[in-house]
Every structure is written in C-alpha cells, then in structure tokens.
Scaffold this motif. Sequence first.
Motif, mmCIF file in Angstrom:
data_model
loop_
_atom_site.group_PDB
_atom_site.id
_atom_site.type_symbol
_atom_site.label_atom_id
_atom_site.label_comp_id
_atom_site.label_asym_id
_atom_site.label_seq_id
_atom_site.Cartn_x
_atom_site.Cartn_y
_atom_site.Cartn_z
ATOM 1 N N LEU A 16 0.831 -1.205 0.000
ATOM 2 C CA LEU A 16 0.000 0.000 0.000
ATOM 3 C C LEU A 16 0.867 1.258 0.000
ATOM 4 C CD1 LEU A 16 -2.705 -1.064 2.605
ATOM 5 C CD2 LEU A 16 -3.135 -0.596 0.189
ATOM 6 N N ILE A 17 1.904 1.248 0.805
ATOM 7 C CA ILE A 17 2.803 2.407 0.868
ATOM 8 C C ILE A 17 3.456 2.642 -0.495
ATOM 9 C CG2 ILE A 17 4.969 3.249 1.863
ATOM 10 C CD1 ILE A 17 4.152 1.710 4.451
ATOM 11 N N LYS A 18 3.976 1.581 -1.075
ATOM 12 C CA LYS A 18 4.668 1.683 -2.359
ATOM 13 C C LYS A 18 3.750 2.186 -3.467
ATOM 14 C CE LYS A 18 7.133 -1.166 -5.769
ATOM 15 N NZ LYS A 18 7.605 -2.548 -6.089
ATOM 16 N N ILE A 188 1.175 2.504 7.995
ATOM 17 C CA ILE A 188 0.934 3.034 6.654
ATOM 18 C C ILE A 188 1.206 4.529 6.622
ATOM 19 C CG2 ILE A 188 -0.815 3.461 4.878
ATOM 20 C CD1 ILE A 188 -2.176 0.855 5.779
ATOM 21 N N ALA A 189 0.700 5.247 7.611
ATOM 22 C CA ALA A 189 0.894 6.698 7.652
ATOM 23 C C ALA A 189 2.373 7.054 7.716
ATOM 24 C CB ALA A 189 0.139 7.291 8.842
ATOM 25 N N LYS A 190 3.110 6.400 8.606
ATOM 26 C CA LYS A 190 4.548 6.691 8.727
ATOM 27 C C LYS A 190 5.274 6.347 7.431
ATOM 28 C CE LYS A 190 8.599 7.524 10.493
ATOM 29 N NZ LYS A 190 9.211 6.656 11.511
ATOM 30 N N GLY A 191 4.940 5.221 6.824
ATOM 31 C CA GLY A 191 5.611 4.803 5.603
ATOM 32 C C GLY A 191 5.376 5.760 4.443
ATOM 33 N N ILE A 192 4.141 6.247 4.322
ATOM 34 C CA ILE A 192 3.836 7.185 3.236
ATOM 35 C C ILE A 192 4.476 8.535 3.489
ATOM 36 C CG2 ILE A 192 1.984 8.499 2.137
ATOM 37 C CD1 ILE A 192 0.205 6.039 2.396
ATOM 38 N N ILE A 193 4.299 9.069 4.686
ATOM 39 C CA ILE A 193 4.815 10.407 4.982
ATOM 40 C C ILE A 193 6.335 10.445 4.902
ATOM 41 C CG2 ILE A 193 4.960 12.224 6.725
ATOM 42 C CD1 ILE A 193 2.218 11.876 5.356
ATOM 43 N N SER A 194 6.999 9.329 5.202
ATOM 44 C CA SER A 194 8.461 9.293 5.155
ATOM 45 C C SER A 194 9.001 9.501 3.738
ATOM 46 C CB SER A 194 8.984 7.962 5.711
ATOM 47 O OG SER A 194 8.616 6.880 4.871
ATOM 48 N N GLN A 195 8.157 9.357 2.742
ATOM 49 C CA GLN A 195 8.575 9.571 1.358
ATOM 50 C C GLN A 195 8.515 11.046 0.957
ATOM 51 O OE1 GLN A 195 6.704 6.864 -1.427
ATOM 52 N NE2 GLN A 195 6.531 5.262 0.138
ATOM 53 N N TYR A 196 8.046 11.871 1.882
ATOM 54 C CA TYR A 196 7.929 13.303 1.629
ATOM 55 C C TYR A 196 8.759 14.056 2.672
ATOM 56 C CZ TYR A 196 4.160 11.614 -1.268
ATOM 57 O OH TYR A 196 3.449 10.922 -2.214
ATOM 58 N N LYS A 197 8.990 15.302 2.435
ATOM 59 C CA LYS A 197 9.802 16.085 3.366
ATOM 60 C C LYS A 197 9.157 16.139 4.736
ATOM 61 C CE LYS A 197 12.150 20.543 3.798
ATOM 62 N NZ LYS A 197 12.404 21.858 3.164
#
Length: 266
Positions: A16-18, A188-197
């Motif tokens: 889901l994150i990817k 999921i939230a941490k994984g997604i947000i970690s891809q952004y500043k």
Amino acid sequence: MVCNLSKKANEKIQWLIKNHKKLISYYTVNIPFKIRSYQLHFRTIQMRNAIHNSNNIGKRFASQLHKALISWDLKKRGAKLLEEDKFISLVIDNKNLFKKYWNLQIEEMEDRGDKVDIGNGLASLIYQEIRIMENESQLIGGSKFLHHILPELVSPVDLRMKTMFNLQEDPKCREKTFLKAFLIWSKIAKGIISQYKNSMKFKREFLFKFKNKDAFSVIFGNSEIFIPISISIPKFIDDIIIAAIDSKEYQRIFDVSSRKQRKYKI
C-alpha cells in the motif's frame, strides 16, 4: 494488551505504501460512494475542525454526526446505530473522554512509545464507554464514529479493510481487533509520509488540491464548493485500501479471489 502484526499484514502494508500514488489516482475516478455521503462527511469534518476542545461538543454537532453515520450505512444490512436522541446524549455525556486524543495525528503514532496505550484507549472508548451500535461488534460503526470525532487519528473501517487484514473480532477480546487496525494505520501513515519532506508537503500534494480530478463540486445552500476526495491522512488510508482490494494487481500478488466489484487495471 499487545498485538503483533503478521508477516502477511506487513507485506500488504508495504505494498500500500509503495503504490499509494497509483491507488489514490484510480480511487479519484472510481469513487464507490454516493455524493450525499461525502457531503455529510465533509460538513461533519468541517464542524469538528471548528471545535477546538472536546468540551465544546454540542447537540448540533452530535446530530450532524448521526446523520453522517446513517449515510455511511450504519442502519443497513443488520447495522444498528443508536437512535438519534440516545446517540446525542451518549456523545455529549462522554465528550470529556475525547480530550486526551483531540489533537493527535496518526502519522505521529509510529514513533511514540505509548502508541499501544493510545490504541487500547480508543478501543475502550468504542467497546466500553461509548457504544454507539446496538450490535455486539463495534469495529466498523465505532471506527466510523471515531473518524468523525478524531479525523486526524482514526481511519474508518469497512468490509474491505476487514477482508484485507483479516480483522475478525474475537468475542473474548474484541478490543484487540481495533488495536490491530490502529497499528496498521500507524505503519501506513509513517511509511507514506516518510517519502515526503514532512506531512504538510504530503497534504499539499494530496489533500489540499481543488482541481476537478481531486474534488467534488457540490452545492451547500446557495453556494458551490469543492470537496477534496481525501480530507485527512486517515481518510486517505481508507481510500487507498478501498482502491487496493479491488485491484487486479493486489489480487494477483496476494492470491485473493476476485470480487464482484469493479477491478482497477493496476
């Protein structure tokens, strides 16, 4: 109470994150819900965000929330939401219980040492202190309720998420199922947000757009406004799960039987 996620659950979380960008793109052009539900949802979240302290929850907000939950099918297919008068009284009488969670955000949970305590506390709210459903199960109804009370912290659970992560409530410990869902949202939230500043950069890209493909045009009173598809990170998580479980790629990778719903070609 503790809860460990299975290897399969973690694999689905990483998938889901990817694929979150691709999934939300398909979701925005294949929205499975009626515009009336989104109208009521958006108005309720607007009202909630104007309440800066849980002590200020009143009858008007509680009544609006009840209408939104009805539009989210909590009086259909065997779901038994409390009648409006009982619901309003229950919410107002227990509004102080929301205070400790009022400004928490799901994207911050993964790095907190007390995230399990927070998850258990939320579970206690819907299974013990504030049971808004007459059914034994509170997972779907309670999570949808908490999502409107704590829109930055709790995602709504529906049958899709229950299916994807096998969220079957154990009658001996139903609260543990909610905790499992909470830990899934956190990852999921941490994984997604970690891809952004930072989370604000993510929100500017996905939650604050008002282009046609990213918003509904709806009429409130005499005014036309645009409702963004996802209006919080927890709702964004819900939206990509909805898109994912009906996708051909998800079904192929995780060996899931096809469903009698639309199939996203991803």
